[in-house]
Design an enzyme around this catalytic site. Structure first.
Site, PDB file in Angstrom:
ATOM      1  N   VAL A  42       0.856  -1.189   0.000  1.00 44.97           N
ATOM      2  CA  VAL A  42       0.000   0.000   0.000  1.00 44.97           C
ATOM      3  C   VAL A  42       0.893   1.240   0.000  1.00 44.97           C
ATOM      4  O   VAL A  42       1.600   1.494   0.972  1.00 44.97           O
ATOM      5  CB  VAL A  42      -0.942  -0.011   1.222  1.00 44.97           C
ATOM      6  N   ASP A  43       0.873   2.002  -1.091  1.00 50.48           N
ATOM      7  CA  ASP A  43       1.862   3.051  -1.315  1.00 50.48           C
ATOM      8  C   ASP A  43       1.216   4.364  -1.753  1.00 50.48           C
ATOM      9  O   ASP A  43       0.953   4.581  -2.928  1.00 50.48           O
ATOM     10  CB  ASP A  43       2.862   2.566  -2.378  1.00 50.48           C
ATOM     11  N   SER A  44       1.001   5.250  -0.775  1.00 52.47           N
ATOM     12  CA  SER A  44       0.390   6.554  -1.095  1.00 52.47           C
ATOM     13  C   SER A  44       1.335   7.427  -1.911  1.00 52.47           C
ATOM     14  O   SER A  44       0.921   8.439  -2.461  1.00 52.47           O
ATOM     15  CB  SER A  44       0.016   7.287   0.191  1.00 52.47           C
TER      16      SER A  44
END
Lengths: 161, 161
Positions: A42-44
């Site tokens: 999960v990579d904003s």
């Protein structure tokens, strides 16, 4: 004097912020694509959602890859983009979320959920409760513990991702 | 048949997921370091918080840099780490949050808030309400709109960050 300041600063940090000297467990969740289990990062900080070629083969979705969208991805080095899946479903808990993603040839991570997908489904990366909330449905899924991380995450010790 | 599938898939995507064909506005917030305004990139995919050398000079904190922690950062290419600030305060709205960060020599972004800092302060990246919540205090700060982004963010069109 400067060195003394730095030394004091470090001592203070070790006392008040000891975890700064350890490693951080990165954010992964369990999901499914075409019925196959995938651990997704999960990579904003990533603009786009991607999947590795090997994961796409395992999930049986290579026939959906539009090779007219081939190219080169910059970021973590340079990687060959094989093409793009314009629309697929990612299953998170009981939710089926539609998204598009690029397929990268050599990519150690199976899948990376980027800001495009996270925004589209109004997600909330909640580090207080250590889970991902899907805003459109309220569904929650926990971030994986260290022992559940995929191999590529355990090996990696990059400063920036 | 395969090409027809791909074509239908793309048409469906354009109808139901049109934003997948546009660009995504990345996540930045306003903060202050040593009283100086900084636009910080919020990156759950980065292990560590970093600041550029030029931002550190502007903020007047170069004297706190511990050069014994110099090294090389891998990720977006390879960058020289000048050293580390073991303890500093980042002001977000009315909160003063303690963190440590590395100083990178050539880094177009002024500052990147990594998972170390986001976890420490139990932050919540809320894309439903488009804001960052500091869990330890409940303070909220909005993500910047496209017109408020720093120059480096406007120029960048990387697929992965």
């Amino acid at each position: 004097i400067e060195n003394k300041n730095i030394e004091q600063n470090m001592e203070l940090a070790m006392e008040h912020n000891p975890e700064a000297f350890g490693t951080v467990i990165m954010l992964y969740i369990n999901c499914r694509v075409n019925g196959h289990a995938i651990k997704a990062f999960v990579d904003s900080g990533a603009q786009a959602t991607i999947m590795s070629q090997s994961a796409a083969e395992r999930c049986g979705i290579m026939r959906l890859v539009d090779k007219r969208w081939a190219g080169v991805a910059k970021g973590v080095g340079t990687q060959k983009i094989i093409g793009r899946v314009h629309l697929a479903q990612i299953q998170i808990e009981k939710d089926y979320l539609s998204t598009s993603f690029s397929i990268l040839e050599e990519q150690p991570m199976d899948m990376l959920l980027g800001l495009d997908m996270l925004k589209r489904h109004q997600c909330c990366i909640d580090l207080n409760r250590n889970l991902l909330v899907i805003g459109s449905s309220g569904t929650e899924t926990p971030f994986l513990s260290e022992s559940e991380l995929p191999e590529c995450a355990k090996l990696s010790s990059k400063l920036i991702d």
